[in-house]
Design a protein around this motif. Structure first.
Motif, PDB file in Angstrom:
ATOM      1  N   ASP A  99      23.527  50.402  74.656  1.00 41.82           N
ATOM      2  CA  ASP A  99      23.642  51.634  73.877  1.00 41.82           C
ATOM      3  C   ASP A  99      23.902  51.337  72.409  1.00 41.82           C
ATOM      4  OD1 ASP A  99      23.275  53.296  76.077  1.00 41.82           O
ATOM      5  OD2 ASP A  99      25.411  53.302  76.561  1.00 41.82           O
ATOM      6  N   ALA A 100      23.358  52.184  71.545  1.00 39.36           N
ATOM      7  CA  ALA A 100      23.578  52.062  70.106  1.00 39.36           C
ATOM      8  C   ALA A 100      24.924  52.666  69.733  1.00 39.36           C
ATOM      9  CB  ALA A 100      22.465  52.770  69.346  1.00 39.36           C
ATOM     10  N   ILE A 101      25.559  52.069  68.756  1.00 42.81           N
ATOM     11  CA  ILE A 101      26.787  52.623  68.183  1.00 42.81           C
ATOM     12  C   ILE A 101      26.376  53.229  66.852  1.00 42.81           C
ATOM     13  CG2 ILE A 101      29.100  52.122  67.350  1.00 42.81           C
ATOM     14  CD1 ILE A 101      29.023  49.736  69.389  1.00 42.81           C
ATOM     15  N   VAL A 102      26.368  54.571  66.800  1.00 37.37           N
ATOM     16  CA  VAL A 102      25.858  55.315  65.653  1.00 37.37           C
ATOM     17  C   VAL A 102      27.028  55.812  64.820  1.00 37.37           C
ATOM     18  CG1 VAL A 102      24.456  57.281  64.922  1.00 37.37           C
ATOM     19  CG2 VAL A 102      23.850  56.028  66.995  1.00 37.37           C
ATOM     20  N   ASN A 103      26.955  55.560  63.521  1.00 39.12           N
ATOM     21  CA  ASN A 103      27.946  56.074  62.582  1.00 39.12           C
ATOM     22  C   ASN A 103      27.578  57.525  62.266  1.00 39.12           C
ATOM     23  OD1 ASN A 103      29.671  56.661  60.491  1.00 39.12           O
ATOM     24  ND2 ASN A 103      29.225  54.806  59.328  1.00 39.12           N
ATOM     25  N   PRO A 104      28.418  58.511  62.639  1.00 38.23           N
ATOM     26  CA  PRO A 104      28.051  59.912  62.422  1.00 38.23           C
ATOM     27  C   PRO A 104      28.054  60.334  60.960  1.00 38.23           C
ATOM     28  CG  PRO A 104      30.232  59.756  63.404  1.00 38.23           C
ATOM     29  CD  PRO A 104      29.679  58.377  63.353  1.00 38.23           C
ATOM     30  N   GLU A 105      28.651  59.540  60.079  1.00 34.83           N
ATOM     31  CA  GLU A 105      28.687  59.897  58.659  1.00 34.83           C
ATOM     32  C   GLU A 105      27.307  59.839  58.016  1.00 34.83           C
ATOM     33  OE1 GLU A 105      31.535  57.521  56.603  1.00 34.83           O
ATOM     34  OE2 GLU A 105      33.171  58.165  57.898  1.00 34.83           O
ATOM     35  N   GLU A 138      24.563  69.440  58.735  1.00 38.54           N
ATOM     36  CA  GLU A 138      25.939  69.201  59.175  1.00 38.54           C
ATOM     37  C   GLU A 138      25.938  68.560  60.563  1.00 38.54           C
ATOM     38  OE1 GLU A 138      29.777  71.963  60.261  1.00 38.54           O
ATOM     39  OE2 GLU A 138      28.385  72.703  58.745  1.00 38.54           O
ATOM     40  N   ILE A 139      26.923  67.678  60.785  1.00 36.80           N
ATOM     41  CA  ILE A 139      27.086  67.018  62.087  1.00 36.80           C
ATOM     42  C   ILE A 139      28.545  67.130  62.484  1.00 36.80           C
ATOM     43  CG2 ILE A 139      26.950  64.834  63.344  1.00 36.80           C
ATOM     44  CD1 ILE A 139      24.854  63.929  61.320  1.00 36.80           C
ATOM     45  N   ASP A 140      28.787  67.531  63.737  1.00 34.67           N
ATOM     46  CA  ASP A 140      30.149  67.474  64.269  1.00 34.67           C
ATOM     47  C   ASP A 140      30.096  66.926  65.693  1.00 34.67           C
ATOM     48  OD1 ASP A 140      29.648  69.617  66.041  1.00 34.67           O
ATOM     49  OD2 ASP A 140      30.450  71.098  64.664  1.00 34.67           O
ATOM     50  N   ASP A 141      31.209  66.998  66.401  1.00 33.73           N
ATOM     51  CA  ASP A 141      31.299  66.384  67.728  1.00 33.73           C
ATOM     52  C   ASP A 141      30.395  67.035  68.772  1.00 33.73           C
ATOM     53  OD1 ASP A 141      33.168  64.637  66.770  1.00 33.73           O
ATOM     54  OD2 ASP A 141      34.871  65.834  67.412  1.00 33.73           O
ATOM     55  N   GLU A 142      30.072  68.304  68.606  1.00 31.11           N
ATOM     56  CA  GLU A 142      29.349  69.039  69.631  1.00 31.11           C
ATOM     57  C   GLU A 142      27.936  69.444  69.256  1.00 31.11           C
ATOM     58  OE1 GLU A 142      32.146  72.096  69.628  1.00 31.11           O
ATOM     59  OE2 GLU A 142      33.676  70.889  70.597  1.00 31.11           O
TER      60      GLU A 142
END
Length: 184
Positions: A27-33, A149-153
């Motif tokens: 799995d990739a580890i994606v930086n949400p920023e 915009e990006i958030d947890d959901e």
């Protein structure tokens, strides 16, 4: 070059030192920023039963055989790199996130995404449409420029209906033909 994330998963990791496969990409580890991939988890690594990661900075290239790295010493534990560990604690996964537009309309759910191998950034989201909307179009491809915009959901994208009428109105007001129509 752009590749689907699902095509990269299970790609062999080859060692220059041993000349053989030493693990598989997980799995990739994606930086949400900034939607960049900073590392990959490894599957079936030959060195340890512990969770090991390979940083994208340590991937030399992608060949027909798989990803090439110098040696198995490139693998790190999650707690070894502070930034990676902090992002892992967020438990951010792109797959399964809901996509809505700025007006609050549900666009769909992310099922895959494309990655640029030049800088390991997410370039496009592949979105599965809800049942009724999927009758016209089953999946959408959304470019990263459309994301607001990006958030947890969820991920919020620009509303298509909002931008289209303004552009058409501006084009009609400023339209000056620069050719003669030969079909008159």
């Amino acid at each position: 070059m752009l590749l689907l994330a699902t095509k990269i998963k299970k790609t062999p990791i080859m060692s220059l030192q041993t000349g053989s496969q030493i693990a598989l990409i997980g799995d990739a580890i994606v930086n949400p920023e900034d939607l960049s991939i900073i590392a990959y988890e490894t599957d079936e690594n030959q060195f340890s039963n512990e969770r090991l990661l390979i940083r994208v900075a340590d991937l030399r290239e992608l060949s027909r055989l798989g990803f090439i790295i110098d040696s198995g010493e490139e693998f790190v534990k999650p707690e070894d790199v502070i930034k990676i560990n902090d992002i892992l604690k967020l438990n951010f996964k792109l797959e399964g996130l809901k996509v809505i537009d700025q007006d609050g309309n549900k666009v769909g759910t992310i099922i895959d995404y494309t990655i640029s191998l030049a800088n390991f950034s997410v370039q496009q989201l592949i979105v599965k449409r809800p049942l009724l909307k999927s009758l016209n179009v089953a999946t959408l491809t959304i470019h990263r420029n459309q994301i607001t915009e990006i958030d947890d959901e969820k991920i919020i994208i620009k509303s298509e209906l909002e931008s289209t009428p303004r552009k058409r109105a501006e084009q009609n007001e400023n339209f000056v033909p620069n050719y003669v129509n030969p079909f008159r």
